[in-house]
Every structure is written in C-alpha cells, then in structure tokens.
Design an enzyme around this catalytic site. Structure first.
Site, PDB file in Angstrom:
ATOM      1  N   ASP A 276       4.791  -2.197  -8.354  1.00 32.46           N
ATOM      2  CA  ASP A 276       3.482  -2.772  -8.667  1.00 32.46           C
ATOM      3  C   ASP A 276       3.621  -4.135  -9.340  1.00 32.46           C
ATOM      4  O   ASP A 276       4.410  -4.303 -10.269  1.00 32.46           O
ATOM      5  CB  ASP A 276       2.742  -1.808  -9.603  1.00 32.46           C
ATOM      6  CG  ASP A 276       1.371  -2.317  -9.990  1.00 32.46           C
ATOM      7  OD1 ASP A 276       0.510  -2.403  -9.092  1.00 32.46           O
ATOM      8  OD2 ASP A 276       1.161  -2.647 -11.170  1.00 32.46           O
ATOM      9  N   GLU A 318       4.890  -4.807  -4.015  1.00 31.67           N
ATOM     10  CA  GLU A 318       3.484  -5.201  -4.028  1.00 31.67           C
ATOM     11  C   GLU A 318       3.441  -6.608  -4.610  1.00 31.67           C
ATOM     12  O   GLU A 318       3.353  -6.808  -5.816  1.00 31.67           O
ATOM     13  CB  GLU A 318       2.628  -4.254  -4.869  1.00 31.67           C
ATOM     14  CG  GLU A 318       1.133  -4.503  -4.674  1.00 31.67           C
ATOM     15  CD  GLU A 318       0.392  -5.037  -5.892  1.00 31.67           C
ATOM     16  OE1 GLU A 318      -0.758  -5.467  -5.736  1.00 31.67           O
ATOM     17  OE2 GLU A 318       0.960  -5.049  -7.003  1.00 31.67           O
TER      18      GLU A 318
HETATM   19  C1  GLC Z   1      -1.679  -4.099  -8.740  1.00 32.98           C
HETATM   20  C2  GLC Z   1      -2.656  -2.992  -8.412  1.00 32.98           C
HETATM   21  C3  GLC Z   1      -3.961  -3.264  -9.082  1.00 32.98           C
HETATM   22  C4  GLC Z   1      -3.745  -3.371 -10.566  1.00 32.98           C
HETATM   23  C5  GLC Z   1      -2.623  -4.362 -10.912  1.00 32.98           C
HETATM   24  C6  GLC Z   1      -2.158  -4.204 -12.326  1.00 32.98           C
HETATM   25  O1  GLC Z   1      -2.066  -5.313  -8.224  1.00 32.98           O
HETATM   26  O2  GLC Z   1      -2.782  -2.861  -7.034  1.00 32.98           O
HETATM   27  O3  GLC Z   1      -4.908  -2.282  -8.786  1.00 32.98           O
HETATM   28  O4  GLC Z   1      -4.929  -3.769 -11.183  1.00 32.98           O
HETATM   29  O5  GLC Z   1      -1.494  -4.184 -10.115  1.00 32.98           O
HETATM   30  O6  GLC Z   1      -1.312  -3.091 -12.473  1.00 32.98           O
END
Ligand code: GLC
Length: 639
Positions: A276, A318
């Site tokens: 993440d 991500e």
């Molecule tokens: C990522 C997640 C998102 C979240 C962010 C902070 O982008 O997809 O939903 O707010 O991380 O953890």
C-alpha cells in the site's frame, strides 16, 4: 569493500538437516541481493543487521506450515503462476461481501463459479477505533479486526481458498501505522527506540522545508503532510490522515519489523501482498518524496527476504504514479524481476474512462505508447474500478501528442463524471477538490459512472442498453489486456452508487464510500434467471468474457499489448504478438456504428481471422468492417 555476508547459521536454528539445506541454498541464491540492497540504503556498515535478519528468517522458515511449504515447491516449478489467462482477481471488503471471514468461507462456490483465482480482501487487520481510512490505519498487524474473526479464522479461510486454487491477497500498509499502534504509543511515551520509528520534528523548521515540494493527498479533510501531536511533543509526518503516522524507513529496525510481519502473515497463508502507498516510503528534502531510489532498494530487499522463506509469495505494488515512474515498481535496469511481481495499471483505468467520455481513443493510444515494455516475468493489475477515487492522471505530453490540452481534458473529465457536463451519462461525486491545482477526483461505482443510474432514473431502454454495453466494453479491455483483471465486488452485478454512506458518521466525510456498497446476495442469486435485466446482461456478458479469456493462451501476461494506429479515433486497436499467433483486439468506444477500413487488421492478421468472443470468422480482404456501438472483438490469426 568485501561483499556483505550473513554469519553462519547455528545448527540449533534449523535442527532438521533437509530444512537447513533448503534454507542455505535459498540464502545463497537471494542473500547477496538482500544484503547488497540493504547496504545501498543503510551504508556499508550494516552492524548486527545481518545477524538479526538471519534470526528472523530462520525462525519464520522453521514455523512455515507443511502445506505452505508444498505450495512453495509448486510455485518454484511454475514461476509464471500470476501471468496465465486463468488468473482472475476479485476485490472485496470482507464485511461488505459476507459479514465475517467465516462468512467469506461460505461464499467460495460463488467465487469459484465466477472463475476467481485471486481474492483481495480489503484491509482486515485490526485498525484503530473510529475513523480508520477504510482500514488503512492499522493498530495491530498480528490481529484481525475483531468483528471479522481471528487470526486462526484467517488461516482457515486461506486454507479453504487454497484448496480451490484461489490465492489470498492482503494489504500490507507499510508507509504508516495508526496513531494507536504500539510503536506510536511507545513513541509518545518517550521511548527513544520507538520515536526513531517515525519522523517527529520538535518545531516547524523541517516540516516547512519539506512542505515546499510536497503535494497533498487529502487536501479536503487532511491538509498538509504534518500533524502536531501533543503526546509526541512535535510535528509528526502524516502524509494521509493525522491518525496515520508515516514510518521512518531510514531506520533498519523498521525494515526488520516488516520482514517479520510479512513472514508472519505469509505463514498464515497470505500469498500476495499489496504494498500500500509504496511510493511514499522514502523522504528526501527538495523532492515530492515519492518514487525515491531507496523505495525500490527496500522492496528488493523485502522481496529477497520473502523468497528465502516463502517463495510462494508475490508482491503487488500500489503505486499510483506517472507511467514513467510506474515501470520502476516492476523493476527497471538492475532491479528487473527483483521488486514487485505486479503493479496496478492506473493509467489504463484512467484512459478507459477518458475514452468513454470523449468517444475518442487517440489519447488512450498515446498513453500506452509512452510505456516501455515491462520485465517479462511481471504482470499488471488491470481494473475498471477499485475502492479509491479516480484521479485524472493524464500526462500533459501524452495529451499534447493527441492534440489536447492536459489541463482542459482533466477539467472536462471531472465535469463529465460529476454529471455537470451537458449530455453526460455519468453520476459521480467530486472527491477532494483542490482549488490550488484545480484537481477534482471522482467517486462512483462503475455502473453509475457508465450511465446505468441515470438511464434507470428515466427508464430509457436505449440508454440502459448503452450503459450495459459500456460496462462490458470496459471489462473486455481489462480481460483482454494481459494482466490480472481485478473485478471489483458488485461490478459483476452492475451495483449502483450507495448514497447511504452519508448516514454513517465515520464515512460521511469520505465519499469514496459511495462506491463501496454491500454485496446484494438476493440479486446475485436471481441474476442468472433474469438475463434481460441490466444486471443479468452485465453478469452474463462478464461470465462469457471470463470463459473466453480462460481458453486463450494469447493472453499470457508476458506478452505486451501495443496500440496499432487506428483508422478511426473512436476505435482502439491493440496488438499482441504471441508465439501462437498474432491477436488484435478492436474496441469501439462510441455508441455509433463505425465502418472501419480493414487494411490495418489485414496487415496484422492476414486475410481471415476468428473473433474469439463470438467464434465467428471474419474476412479481412473485404475493404471495410462494420462495428456496432461499444462492440469488442478479440481477433486471432487462423492457422
Ligand atoms: C492507498 C489506499 C487508500 C488509502 C491510502 C492510505 O492509496 O488504496 O484507500 O487511503 O493508501 O493508506
């Protein structure tokens, strides 16, 4: 400087001789990569880090259950397990999908019936109480959210999934922890060891310097990147919300904690970790503090550590960053094949919606041309919608090559998807309007954004039909692109926006909840007997696409999809050069029938081709090809 090395393994660490041998062979293979990467981050003198790391690796290896060790062996024999056309993902909140983890376990027939091989359950580790950013503020990585179940339930669910050939995917939130996490509590209690896990400044001097070049992620409800914390006695780095404390990855102890956490979860059956917000891990003054070289070195070290203990495990990045930066997450140069196995193709998602609004695919093609090929062992996560908003990540250079102004087009897309643009079919909500940059991101389910909500309101059969076709077109592109298609829960039923989020106090301020509806099991149960309703058509169409995809080796993710010059701007042409033969995909992004000159297709495919979606033969020596509105063709060469 001699190469760094691990100290010898004590016989007590792995008493079983065969275990010790396997471990040592893997350490021989991946150890140098691990230590070299760490040295590049932390400097030549690693001190006792190798010895501590060895302890963590050997302990987790010893504890790795027998069935997971078997999976490790199977994966070593099939390193492309994430790349085949049978690999299809499903993304859901456990509670919104089935109440609890045990509830999810009762829905495996449903997932298997859809052909799912990869299940991403949204954050389910114990978050802080109250607001928690959809679970992305984790208070305890070794416990499950109590209302969902326990760690044992998670391991049990993972076993059940594994038995059906479905891999469990979890979020690994590694940029920040909840303010209530034990490390943050102890930092506030004044323990130096734990203060060093975070970025805490006594005054505004450093924060102000950093802010000069930092963007804002949540300008609406969490402006700025630092929050004053009474208990910590200073300004804490909080990229996201004030209750999400950024970790200091410059501290090797943080690295070691995460190696241990990854292996702990891998030993409970997690097979893919979604890294993440990985882009934000490393901070450097004078930059936007994203995509720094250390991010890739740290990922490489974590990946090597996972390979020693749990080779079945894969990483997914991500990183919602520009295309130029994105390739770095799949491994550029010396990092090729050594960082994440998979990354979200954010640009593809944005272009799908952009072309749908403009009925023009020229920018789409320009954006794809700007990508260089990814390492052949990696894959994309391709998606129409996810739990986050859509930010209009359109590069000005790509727009210029397509004859557009980037800023004007982004403005148009926000207007279009918020429904403000005259004639727009979409029903979306504006998320995080940033008056400084003019950015307006968009929330909404795929079905509402594609026009189904508005069409149903007026009960117009033609518009309903268009919306259904749009949804199937978007899914045809992600299923055909070559990557792991990630179906977002509810999209298989064309679920509409859920406006009730505004009544839930913890969700009211964050309209991303409008597209995080609850699963409609009634509808799921009857949809196959209602083939003429919008949900029935979307469901049947999607299942058909999934079936065809499974049988098409041309869609293996090691092969790239490249845009072909299209004779008509409304139509996107993608070409895949697979050893079995050329495949060309044709997508009409407008509701109008297009009469397409056939020469481009003939050049790629020859005089005749088969459309895998209908099984019909196409004679390409004819000068033109008629394509009805929103039609998709998956053409393969004959012979
Ligand atoms: C990522 C997640 C998102 C979240 C962010 C902070 O982008 O997809 O939903 O707010 O991380 O953890």
């Amino acid at each position: 400087m001699p190469a760094p090395s691990f100290p010898p393994l004590s016989p007590a660490a792995l008493p079983d001789e065969r275990d010790a041998q396997t471990f040592e062979l893997r350490l021989e293979r991946y150890g140098p990569d691990l230590l070299e990467s760490l040295r590049a981050v932390y400097g030549n003198d690693l001190g006792d880090l190798p010895a501590r790391l060895l302890e963590v690796l050997a302990r987790n290896f010893r504890e790795r259950p027998a069935d997971l060790r078997r999976l490790d062996e199977a994966r070593l024999l099939r390193p492309d397990w994430l790349q085949g056309p049978e690999m299809v993902g499903y993304v859901a909140y456990a509670d919104r999908f089935a109440g609890t983890l045990a509830g999810v376990g009762e829905r495996l027939d449903y997932l298997e019936g859809l052909g799912i091989r990869y299940l991403h359950l949204m954050p389910l580790l114990r978050p802080r109480e109250g607001e928690n950013d959809g679970g992305y503020a984790v208070a305890d990585y070794r416990a499950v959210r109590p209302d969902l179940g326990t760690m044992d339930d998670l391991a049990e669910l993972a076993r059940g999934l594994r038995g059906r050939g479905i891999s469990l995917v979890l979020d690994l939130v590694l940029n920040h922890v909840a303010r209530e996490h034990e490390w943050a509590e102890r930092a506030r209690a004044g323990e130096e060891k734990y203060r060093a896990y975070f970025h805490i400044s006594p005054d505004r001097t450093l924060p102000d310097l950093y802010e000069r070049t930092l963007p804002e992620v949540f300008p609406d409800f969490a402006p700025g990147n630092f929050s004053y914390d009474e208990g910590a006695g200073g300004w804490v780095w909080t990229t996201f919300n004030a209750y999400q404390w950024d970790l200091n990855w410059g501290n090797p102890d943080v690295f070691l904690e995460f190696v241990d956490l990854i292996l702990f979860l891998a030993n409970r059956g997690v097979e893919v970790f979604r890294l993440d917000a990985i882009a934000f891990l490393w901070k450097r003054l004078g930059t936007d503090c994203q995509n720094q070289p250390e991010v890739h070195l740290l990922t490489r070290a974590l990946r090597a550590a996972a390979r020693v203990v749990a080779p079945a495990v894969a990483f997914k990045a991500e990183a919602i960053v520009s295309p130029r930066e994105l390739l770095g997450y799949l491994g550029r140069g010396a990092h090729a094949g050594r960082v994440s196995d998979m990354a979200y193709h954010n640009s593809l998602m944005v272009q799908l919606w952009s072309s749908l609004a403009s009925r023009d695919t020229r920018l789409f093609a320009e954006a794809l041309w700007a990508f260089s090929p990814k390492p052949t062992s990696t894959t994309w996560g391709v998606y129409v919608r996810c739990h986050d908003d859509i930010g209009w990540a359109i590069a000005d250079e790509d727009a210029a090559r397509a004859g557009l102004s980037g800023a004007a087009h982004r403005h148009f897309l926000s207007d279009f998807y918020s429904g403000e643009f005259p004639g727009s079919f979409a029903r979306g909500l504006v998320f995080q309007h940033n008056p400084q940059t003019g950015d307006r991101r968009i929330s909404g389910t795929a079905a509402s954004l594609a026009g189904l909500e508005a069409a149903l309101e007026v009960g117009d059969a033609g518009r309903i039909d268009d919306a259904v076709r749009r949804l199937l077109l978007l899914h045809a592109v992600i299923l055909g692109f070559g990557g792991v298609p990630l179906l977002y829960m509810g999209d298989e039923l064309a679920l509409l926006n859920d406006y009730e989020f505004a009544d839930v106090p913890e969700h009211a301020a964050d309209n991303r909840w409008v597209h995080r509806p609850r699963m409609d099991w009634d509808l799921a149960g009857r949809v196959s007997s209602e083939p003429h309703t919008p949900a029935g058509r979307v469901n049947a169409g999607l299942r058909h696409l999934l079936r065809v995809r499974r049988g098409l080796p041309h869609l293996h993710a090691s092969v790239e999809s490249w845009p072909l010059p299209s004779p008509d701007g409304r139509v996107l042409l993608l070409r895949r050069d697979h050893p079995l033969g050329v495949m060309v995909q044709v997508y009409n992004f407008s509701e109008q029938e297009v009469v397409l000159p056939a020469y481009e297709l003939r050049g790629a495919l020859g005089a005749e081709a088969v459309d895998a979606l209908t099984g019909s033969r196409l004679h390409l020596e004819r000068p033109t090809l008629r394509l009805e509105g929103y039609r998709a063709l998956w053409l393969t060469q004959i012979g």
